[in-house]
Motif scaffolding. Structure first.
Motif, PDB file in Angstrom:
ATOM      1  N   ARG A 173      -1.289  -4.377   2.699  1.00  0.00           N
ATOM      2  CA  ARG A 173      -1.455  -3.050   2.118  1.00  0.00           C
ATOM      3  C   ARG A 173      -1.732  -2.042   3.235  1.00  0.00           C
ATOM      4  NH1 ARG A 173      -1.654  -1.698  -2.959  1.00  0.00           N
ATOM      5  NH2 ARG A 173      -2.038  -3.847  -3.660  1.00  0.00           N
ATOM      6  N   ASN A 174      -0.873  -1.053   3.328  1.00  0.00           N
ATOM      7  CA  ASN A 174      -1.040  -0.013   4.333  1.00  0.00           C
ATOM      8  C   ASN A 174      -2.303   0.779   4.009  1.00  0.00           C
ATOM      9  OD1 ASN A 174      -0.848   2.599   5.665  1.00  0.00           O
ATOM     10  ND2 ASN A 174       1.284   2.093   6.113  1.00  0.00           N
ATOM     11  N   PRO A 175      -3.287   0.799   4.914  1.00  0.00           N
ATOM     12  CA  PRO A 175      -4.555   1.471   4.608  1.00  0.00           C
ATOM     13  C   PRO A 175      -4.418   2.980   4.468  1.00  0.00           C
ATOM     14  CG  PRO A 175      -4.495   0.790   6.904  1.00  0.00           C
ATOM     15  CD  PRO A 175      -3.291   0.181   6.251  1.00  0.00           C
ATOM     16  N   THR A 176      -3.356   3.552   5.003  1.00  0.00           N
ATOM     17  CA  THR A 176      -3.161   5.003   4.918  1.00  0.00           C
ATOM     18  C   THR A 176      -2.519   5.406   3.601  1.00  0.00           C
ATOM     19  OG1 THR A 176      -2.923   5.134   7.324  1.00  0.00           O
ATOM     20  CG2 THR A 176      -2.100   7.001   6.031  1.00  0.00           C
ATOM     21  N   THR A 177      -1.472   4.680   3.218  1.00  0.00           N
ATOM     22  CA  THR A 177      -0.721   5.045   2.009  1.00  0.00           C
ATOM     23  C   THR A 177      -1.132   4.251   0.774  1.00  0.00           C
ATOM     24  OG1 THR A 177       1.030   3.415   2.435  1.00  0.00           O
ATOM     25  CG2 THR A 177       1.260   5.594   3.466  1.00  0.00           C
TER      26      THR A 177
END
Length: 325
Positions: A106-110
Motif C-alpha cells: 500500500r502506497n503510504p502517500t496515495t
C-alpha cells in the motif's frame, strides 16, 4: 458549636496533610527493571507440519503445466461462465498482499495498492471489463490464508507471490507461470553469513505455510524455523535481533532490502519458485481465461511492470514461457 467543631476537624486534617508533605521520609526504591525485550508480532511459531508448506517434496506432476488457453477469447464469454458472473457483479475480487514492497504493497502517500502482482490483477480486470482495470475489489490477506479464501469462495483469484506446487494443485487451480523467483537469505549488513548452512542452529524467519518455511525446516544444516503471518513481520524481527536471518524468494527480500539499506541479501538461489495466479479448483474456465490474459501480458506489459518495480534491484529478466498440459 457544631459549626466550630467541623472547622476544627478540617483544620486538623489539613495540618496532618501538611506534616506528611513536609516530611517525605526515606524514598522507596522503584521495582528493579531488567532488560526489556521488544514485542514480537502476533502468531509467531515454528514449523507446523499440520499446516503444510507448499509440499515441495511432491513430484507427482509437472507443477508448471497449466490448462491451455487455445480457443479462449478475451471477450464474448458466456454469462454463465465464471468470467460472465464476475462481469455481472461488476468487480473482480482479488486476494493480494499489502505488506510486500515491490510486489504488493500500500502506497503510504496515495493509499493505493501497487506492485508487480497488483499489475497482474489489473491485467485480468482489464480483460474482463473491457479496458477498465479499476474494477477490482482487493482483499489483503496473510500468506497463510491464500488457500482458504479460495476454498471458501471469498475471492475470485489470488495473486500473491504464490508458488505452484503439485501438492497445492490438488486443492487449487493455477495459471501458467508468470514469474520465476528463487529463495535466498537476508541478514544484517555486518553478518558473516554467506549461505543457509551458515545458519545451523540459528533462528530463520519465513511465513507460515510457505515453501520457504518448508525448506528451512527440512534443510540438513538444521536452522531453527520461525513462522509468522506476513513477510513484514520477518523484517521487523530481523531489525530487532529476534531472528538471525530471513529466507524467502529473492523478489520479496529485494523489497525488504530496499526498505532498510542496513540489510543485505546473500548467497545464490537454492530453490526455484514458479509463481502462478490461483483460482478455486473447480473454475477451469477461469484458469484458461487467465492463461489467455497472460499470453498478452508476456508481449509488453510484463516487461514494463518488471522495469518499474524490479529493474533497478534485480538483474534483467524476461517473462517465463508458458507450459500447457
Amino acid at each position: 458549636m457544631r459549626r466550630d467543631s467541623v472547622r476544627l476537624g478540617v483544620l486538623a486534617v489539613v495540618a496532618m496533610l501538611a506534616a506528611a508533605c513536609g516530611d517525605a521520609g526515606k524514598p522507596v526504591d522503584p521495582a528493579p527493571i531488567g532488560s526489556v525485550q521488544p514485542p514480537q508480532p502476533a502468531h509467531v511459531g515454528g514449523a507446523d507440519p499440520s499446516k503444510g508448506g507448499g509440499g515441495t517434496a511432491d513430484t507427482s506432476c509437472d507443477p508448471k503445466a497449466s490448462l491451455s488457453p487455445n480457443g479462449v477469447g478475451l471477450t464474448g464469454f458466456s454469462a454463465a461462465s465464471t468470467m460472465g458472473k464476475i462481469k455481472q457483479r461488476g468487480k473482480l475480487v482479488a486476494g493480494v498482499d499489502q505488506t510486500n514492497f515491490l510486489f504488493g504493497f500500500r502506497n503510504p502517500t496515495t493509499g493505493n495498492l501497487e506492485g508487480f502482482d497488483i499489475d497482474m490483477v489489473k491485467q485480468v480486470a482489464k480483460a474482463i471489463f473491457g479496458s477498465d482495470e479499476g474494477r477490482v475489489q482487493y482483499r489483503a490477506i496473510p500468506s497463510s490464508q491464500r488457500e482458504n479464501v479460495l476454498k471458501d469462495h471469498q475471492v475470485d483469484i489470488v495473486v500473491r507471490t504464490f508458488s505452484i506446487t503439485c501438492d497445492r494443485k490438488k486443492r487449487l487451480g493455477f495459471s501458467s507461470v508468470y514469474y520465476v523467483a528463487g529463495q535466498r537469505i537476508l541478514v544484517d549488513g555486518n553478518s558473516q553469513v554467506k549461505q543457509l548452512s551458515d545458519l545451523s542452529g540459528k533462528r530463520v524467519c519465513a511465513t507460515a505455510t510457505s515453501t520457504s518455511l518448508t525448506k528451512i525446516a527440512t534443510d540438513p544444516s538444521k536452522p531453527v524455523p520461525v513462522s509468522v503471518d506476513n513477510w513484514s513481520d520477518c523484517l521487523v524481527m530481523l531489525q530487532q535481533g529476534q531472528v538471525d536471518a530471513v529466507s524467502t524468494d529473492d523478489v520479496i527480500l529485494a523489497g525488504m532490502a530496499a526498505q532498510d539499506p542496513t540489510l543485505k541479501i546473500v548467497g545464490d538461489r537454492f530453490t526455484e519458485e514458479n509463481y502462478g495466479i490461483a483460482v478455486p479448483i473447480e473454475n477451469d474456465d477461469m484458469v484458461r481465461y487467465v492463461n489467455a490474459v497472460l499470453e498478452g501480458v508476456r508481449n509488453g506489459p510484463w516487461q514494463a511492470s518488471y522495469k518499474q518495480w524490479l529493474g533497478s534491484r534485480l538483474p534483467e529478466a524476461s517473462p517465463p514461457q508458458a507450459t500447457y498440459q
